[in-house]
Scaffold this active site. Sequence first.
Site, PDB file in Angstrom:
ATOM      1  N   ASP A  14       0.862  -1.188   0.000  1.00  0.00           N
ATOM      2  CA  ASP A  14       0.000   0.000   0.000  1.00  0.00           C
ATOM      3  C   ASP A  14       0.899   1.239   0.000  1.00  0.00           C
ATOM      4  O   ASP A  14       1.651   1.470   0.950  1.00  0.00           O
ATOM      5  CB  ASP A  14      -0.899  -0.013   1.241  1.00  0.00           C
ATOM      6  CG  ASP A  14      -1.998   1.038   1.173  1.00  0.00           C
ATOM      7  OD1 ASP A  14      -2.154   1.689   0.121  1.00  0.00           O
ATOM      8  OD2 ASP A  14      -2.702   1.215   2.185  1.00  0.00           O
ATOM      9  N   ASP A 108      -2.699   2.467  -6.217  1.00  0.00           N
ATOM     10  CA  ASP A 108      -1.696   2.533  -5.151  1.00  0.00           C
ATOM     11  C   ASP A 108      -1.637   1.324  -4.222  1.00  0.00           C
ATOM     12  O   ASP A 108      -0.965   1.370  -3.181  1.00  0.00           O
ATOM     13  CB  ASP A 108      -1.904   3.797  -4.317  1.00  0.00           C
ATOM     14  CG  ASP A 108      -3.247   3.814  -3.593  1.00  0.00           C
ATOM     15  OD1 ASP A 108      -4.117   2.992  -3.942  1.00  0.00           O
ATOM     16  OD2 ASP A 108      -3.417   4.640  -2.683  1.00  0.00           O
ATOM     17  N   GLU A 109      -2.304   0.236  -4.562  1.00  0.00           N
ATOM     18  CA  GLU A 109      -2.201  -0.951  -3.701  1.00  0.00           C
ATOM     19  C   GLU A 109      -2.447  -2.229  -4.492  1.00  0.00           C
ATOM     20  O   GLU A 109      -3.130  -2.225  -5.519  1.00  0.00           O
ATOM     21  CB  GLU A 109      -3.168  -0.869  -2.512  1.00  0.00           C
ATOM     22  CG  GLU A 109      -4.623  -0.879  -2.868  1.00  0.00           C
ATOM     23  CD  GLU A 109      -5.520  -0.963  -1.633  1.00  0.00           C
ATOM     24  OE1 GLU A 109      -5.212  -1.727  -0.704  1.00  0.00           O
ATOM     25  OE2 GLU A 109      -6.548  -0.260  -1.620  1.00  0.00           O
TER      26      GLU A 109
END
Length: 359
Positions: A14, A108-109
């Site tokens: 993350d 983003d993860e």
Amino acid sequence: MKIVQRSRKIIHIDMDCFFAAVEMRDDPSLRNIPIAIAGRSERSVVSTCNYPAREYGVRSAMSVKKALQLCPHLTLVPSRMAQYQQASQKIREIFSRYTQMIEPLSLDEAFLDVSDSSLCNGSATRIAEKIRQDIFNELQLTASAGVAPNKFLAKIASDENKPNGQCVIAPNQVESFVEHLPLKKIPGVGPKTLQKLNRKGFNTCADVRAADIKTLVRQFGKFGTSLYRRAHGIDDRQVETERERKSLAIETTLMEDIESFEQCMQVVEKLLPKFKERLSKVEDRQIKSQGVKVKFDDFSQTTVENSCDELQQGMLATQLHKALERGEGKKVRLIGLHMGFKSQQVVQINEPQLSFDLK
């Protein structure tokens, strides 16, 4: 209820305040001041913010008006989605050096399954450390990681030592980790669900573990089974390298709050052409439901959803009316339309199949 799981090595990566981090990297003058990625209108909503802004209580999905009240010297930075996508692609390339079992959740993860990797002598902990170091060396961005035997635990672990940290839950640590885990940390347990659980005496996973599964199912339905499994650290979901689209949605934040049904219906009618256009691009998917989402001026929201097998425009007015009734006279700041799709696996199961006599 004894459930045996194959031991796996799952990493959840993350990125730390990703959009804001890209802006701070590209403009060093932003690094030590509170910033938020958002439009300049007071009706805009914060996409994300950096950690200095969070110290003032600024959060994602908060109105800019509220954010500026909490932090008057907050710097608003316009979104540069192309740059965020470019950085995300480079991060994904780094992932692929270590495994092809990658399940992106957003820009983003992502989840990574490194169970069969021989890199770093097969150590998921070392692999996660290497990935985070590669991201920093090549992109000057930091990431946090969770390493655990399943996706549920890995996701929770990645949040334990943010920012720029890592948490490892070994198989022999699962019991002790989940036992005192607050239920609010379980993905899917929102504020309303948490209130219901608390009223019935459930505050931590230990409370759930002490209950009989039949009691949980009786009180919470299917969610009771899921709750029981999570409270015991059980999650047999695989890392999915190809994620199917489960829904399609369109929404708009209004320039000014409105309140009458007629005004809201006009917004729905303006959304429809674009919604139909997007729907036409996924004609291969079978529809299972449609809904109307309404967010009120106090930022509470509701969605009215009904089963259907095609877009039913006549149903939209009924759904909107019911959503407004739930608002009890509150003004409206956002309206959206939503379409849910059947799982491809379910569709295949329901199709006629060849039958064989296996005597």
